[in-house]
Scaffold this active site. Structure first.
Site, PDB file in Angstrom:
ATOM      1  N   CYS A  83      48.415  54.398  66.948  1.00  0.00           N
ATOM      2  CA  CYS A  83      49.779  53.870  66.787  1.00  0.00           C
ATOM      3  C   CYS A  83      50.015  53.412  65.363  1.00  0.00           C
ATOM      4  CB  CYS A  83      50.019  52.727  67.775  1.00  0.00           C
ATOM      5  SG  CYS A  83      48.784  51.435  67.668  1.00  0.00           S
ATOM      6  N   GLU A 121      54.518  46.672  72.780  1.00  0.00           N
ATOM      7  CA  GLU A 121      53.777  47.225  71.636  1.00  0.00           C
ATOM      8  C   GLU A 121      53.994  48.731  71.675  1.00  0.00           C
ATOM      9  OE1 GLU A 121      52.125  45.759  69.290  1.00  0.00           O
ATOM     10  OE2 GLU A 121      52.059  43.733  70.070  1.00  0.00           O
TER      11      GLU A 121
HETATM   12  P1  NAD Z   1      53.299  56.234  77.462  1.00  0.00           P
HETATM   13  O1  NAD Z   1      54.503  55.467  77.110  1.00  0.00           O
HETATM   14  O2  NAD Z   1      53.464  57.648  77.879  1.00  0.00           O
HETATM   15  O3  NAD Z   1      52.507  55.531  78.657  1.00  0.00           O
HETATM   16  C1  NAD Z   1      51.951  54.256  78.552  1.00  0.00           C
HETATM   17  C2  NAD Z   1      51.717  53.691  79.941  1.00  0.00           C
HETATM   18  O4  NAD Z   1      52.969  53.492  80.600  1.00  0.00           O
HETATM   19  C3  NAD Z   1      50.877  54.551  80.869  1.00  0.00           C
HETATM   20  O5  NAD Z   1      49.966  53.711  81.552  1.00  0.00           O
HETATM   21  C4  NAD Z   1      51.913  55.125  81.839  1.00  0.00           C
HETATM   22  O6  NAD Z   1      51.398  55.437  83.104  1.00  0.00           O
HETATM   23  C5  NAD Z   1      52.893  53.978  81.933  1.00  0.00           C
HETATM   24  N1  NAD Z   1      54.248  54.371  82.344  1.00  0.00           N
HETATM   25  C6  NAD Z   1      54.877  55.552  82.157  1.00  0.00           C
HETATM   26  N2  NAD Z   1      56.137  55.513  82.666  1.00  0.00           N
HETATM   27  C7  NAD Z   1      56.298  54.271  83.177  1.00  0.00           C
HETATM   28  C8  NAD Z   1      57.382  53.606  83.830  1.00  0.00           C
HETATM   29  N3  NAD Z   1      58.550  54.211  84.051  1.00  0.00           N
HETATM   30  N4  NAD Z   1      57.207  52.316  84.221  1.00  0.00           N
HETATM   31  C9  NAD Z   1      56.036  51.676  83.995  1.00  0.00           C
HETATM   32  N5  NAD Z   1      54.975  52.268  83.397  1.00  0.00           N
HETATM   33  C10 NAD Z   1      55.105  53.538  82.982  1.00  0.00           C
HETATM   34  O7  NAD Z   1      52.336  56.102  76.203  1.00  0.00           O
HETATM   35  P2  NAD Z   1      50.948  56.835  75.946  1.00  0.00           P
HETATM   36  O8  NAD Z   1      51.225  58.286  75.690  1.00  0.00           O
HETATM   37  O9  NAD Z   1      49.966  56.469  76.983  1.00  0.00           O
HETATM   38  O10 NAD Z   1      50.462  56.136  74.595  1.00  0.00           O
HETATM   39  C11 NAD Z   1      50.807  56.587  73.322  1.00  0.00           C
HETATM   40  C12 NAD Z   1      51.880  55.714  72.731  1.00  0.00           C
HETATM   41  O11 NAD Z   1      51.421  54.373  72.682  1.00  0.00           O
HETATM   42  C13 NAD Z   1      52.224  56.066  71.306  1.00  0.00           C
HETATM   43  O12 NAD Z   1      53.602  55.989  71.117  1.00  0.00           O
HETATM   44  C14 NAD Z   1      51.518  54.974  70.504  1.00  0.00           C
HETATM   45  O13 NAD Z   1      52.067  54.756  69.237  1.00  0.00           O
HETATM   46  C15 NAD Z   1      51.667  53.819  71.399  1.00  0.00           C
HETATM   47  N6  NAD Z   1      50.681  52.767  71.100  1.00  0.00           N
HETATM   48  C16 NAD Z   1      51.131  51.597  70.565  1.00  0.00           C
HETATM   49  C17 NAD Z   1      50.215  50.600  70.241  1.00  0.00           C
HETATM   50  C18 NAD Z   1      50.668  49.296  69.669  1.00  0.00           C
HETATM   51  O14 NAD Z   1      49.889  48.367  69.674  1.00  0.00           O
HETATM   52  N7  NAD Z   1      51.877  49.148  69.191  1.00  0.00           N
HETATM   53  C19 NAD Z   1      48.850  50.805  70.475  1.00  0.00           C
HETATM   54  C20 NAD Z   1      48.439  52.016  71.022  1.00  0.00           C
HETATM   55  C21 NAD Z   1      49.375  52.986  71.337  1.00  0.00           C
END
Ligand code: NAD
Length: 498
Positions: free
Chosen positions: A278, A244
């Protein structure tokens, strides 16, 4: 950026602090779980999954119903924590809470109907065999979540995975880890026997460790760049993934739309939760003959709406890094000839950003193509609804969308390349537990919510049960020689005259 925020970003050492984006106050100090600790959590979860599975649909439903009770009774405590750790106004935390409960309740109620064994259509050649299909839990589900909706978003995976009979190991965002820990602690009140829902905390490395820890499915919600890394890591162990990811959602406004409500929805859809949604509205395409009226209504609606203050409607940006991205997007657009009709360069005043509305933005500007994730809204004039659809679809993302219009609203909604679209409202699709939620293209794949979302955490199990034996068995070396001929005749009758 404060020292604590700096530390929260680097993740050096065995623990880290989560800090309030509004005040810099330390909300919690949490462990950075390493690979061995994550693996142990998954091993514990495997045993717990077996126990949880044996509880059956009724037992699990009862526990999940009790969980919604705990979440409701302890609501004020949870809303306070969400508001402190993420920065969002309490009312936004309340909406998130309400939606999460609706989904949890629906998943608990509907799991049996979706998964139970059922007889499916028979086959002419195997009339003596009964085909049965059921959906079984996958086992242990790893969930990695973002910070923007620290309750609602991960619960869209956690709640459905639990209802489907799985154990869950959740790695919340390093920006909202305390909310994650709180959710698992509250779950232990209703399921004290086994660690059915555990939380591991830390940074990207802890998330990557979860991908490698032998979970049966990994549900990730976050940005597209991280989604790519998750998929690559999960590929090492052929762990299936649900992604997602982000979006660049468009709103389309047709000439017969209710312009005042379209403008109000555009403002709320782009600026609530400080634009960190998002499925937030990140672009608007307005048909020529209502463009001026729309811009005027939008400007009116935005007047007096600012971030921060005593009873804020818009909170601070949760992640300091995001302020720079929003600033860059706005400045690039303005430098290339866009005009700000509400706010402007000065609206970015850390940790807050006031709503910014831009017009005359070049279609290839970053603010039109990349996820801005702030309260910024570019508005573009188009000839007609077809041009609006064509421009809205010109993106690598495809998460949500909205259309305002009477005659062609539904038709346009179907033509938009997105996983979800609201007509004459924004974000409404997220509020229906029976509707699947997910994207296309760079917005990811797989679905949370609804029947499709629950099935993501199951595997189809096919059983063919012979009810009686026949002397003429086609699938046997002992078959009589006349049988293939009779079968061929039947085949000819059935398919031969098409
Ligand atoms: P992010 O991608 O920076 O991080 C998300 C999670 O991934 C965090 O828990 C982080 O610690 C973890 N992570 C980071 N690097 C990783 C790796 N190499 N391996 C495994 N895990 C890792 O995202 P964010 O800044 O926390 O959230 C914002 C983003 O989320 C925006 O792009 C938003 O659009 C999206 N989002 C999507 C939805 C949806 O349902 N489609 C819902 C909410 C947010």
């Amino acid at each position: 950026m404060s020292m604590t925020q700096d530390r929260a970003r680097t993740g050096e050492g065995k623990s880290f602090e989560s800090v309030s984006p509004a005040t810099g106050e330390v909300v919690a100090t949490l462990p950075v779980h390493d690979e061995a600790e994550v693996r142990e959590a998954v091993q514990r979860a495997r045993k717990a999954a077996q126990w949880w599975g044996e509880l059956g649909f009724d037992g699990r439903r009862e526990r999940l119903r009790a969980y919604t009770g705990v979440l409701t009774r302890r609501r004020e405590e949870l809303l306070d924590l969400i508001s402190r750790e993420n920065g969002k106004p309490r009312v936004d935390a309340f909406i998130e809470h309400l939606l999460a409960l609706e989904h949890l309740d629906w998943a608990a109620k509907n799991a049996r109907r979706i998964m139970r064994p059922r007889k499916v259509a028979g086959s002419m050649l195997l009339a003596n065999v009964k085909p049965i299909l059921e959906y079984q839990p996958v086992g242990v589900v790893g969930v990695i979540g973002p910070w923007n909706y620290p309750l609602f978003t991960p619960m869209g995976s956690i709640g459905y995975a639990l209802a489907a009979g799985n154990a869950v190991v959740f790695k919340p965002s390093e920006f909202t880890p305390a909310v994650g820990v709180w959710l698992a602690d509250a779950f232990r009140e209703v399921v004290p026997e086994q660690p059915v829902f555990q939380v591991v905390t830390g940074f990207g490395e802890t998330g990557a460790a979860l991908c490698r820890a032998g979970v049966d499915k990994l549900a990730f919600t976050g940005s597209a760049p991280t989604g790519r890394k998750i998929m690559a890591t999960c590929a090492e162990t052929l762990t299936p993934v649900l992604l997602e990811l982000g979006g660049k959602d468009a709103m389309l406004v047709d000439s017969d739309a209710d312009i005042k409500s379209a403008a109000a929805a555009a403002l709320w859809g782009s600026s609530s939760n400080a634009g960190q949604t998002c499925i937030g509205i990140e672009r608007v395409y307005v048909v020529d003959n209502v463009y001026d009226e729309f811009v005027s209504e939008l400007t009116k609606a935005a007047s007096g709406i600012t971030a921060g203050g005593d009873s804020p409607v818009i909170g601070p940006m949760t992640m300091p890094k995001q302020l720079d991205i929003v600033r860059e997007h706005v400045e690039e657009a303005l430098d290339r000839g866009a005009r700000a009709i509400v706010g402007g360069r000065d609206s970015v005043r850390a940790p807050y950003i006031d709503p910014i509305i831009l017009v005359d933005v070049p279609e290839d500007a970053r603010v039109m193509r990349e996820e801005t994730f702030g309260p910024v809204l570019p508005v573009t004039r188009v000839r007609d609804l077809d041009e609006a659809i064509e421009k809205a679809n010109r993106t690598s993302y495809g998460l949500g969308a909205a259309v305002f219009g009477k005659r062609r609203g539904y038709d346009a909604a179907r033509k938009l390349r997105s996983g979800m679209t609201s007509v004459n409202s924004v974000l409404a699709f997220a509020g229906f537990p029976a509707l699947p939620f997910g994207g296309v293209g760079e917005s990811g794949f797989g679905r949370i919510h609804g029947e499709d979302g629950l099935k993501e955490f199951t595997r189809a199990k096919a059983i063919a049960k012979q009810r009686f034996s026949t002397p003429a068995e086609m699938m046997s070396f002992d078959r009589p020689s006349w049988l293939p001929k009779v079968a061929a005749k039947l085949g000819d009758l059935r398919y031969g005259r098409r």
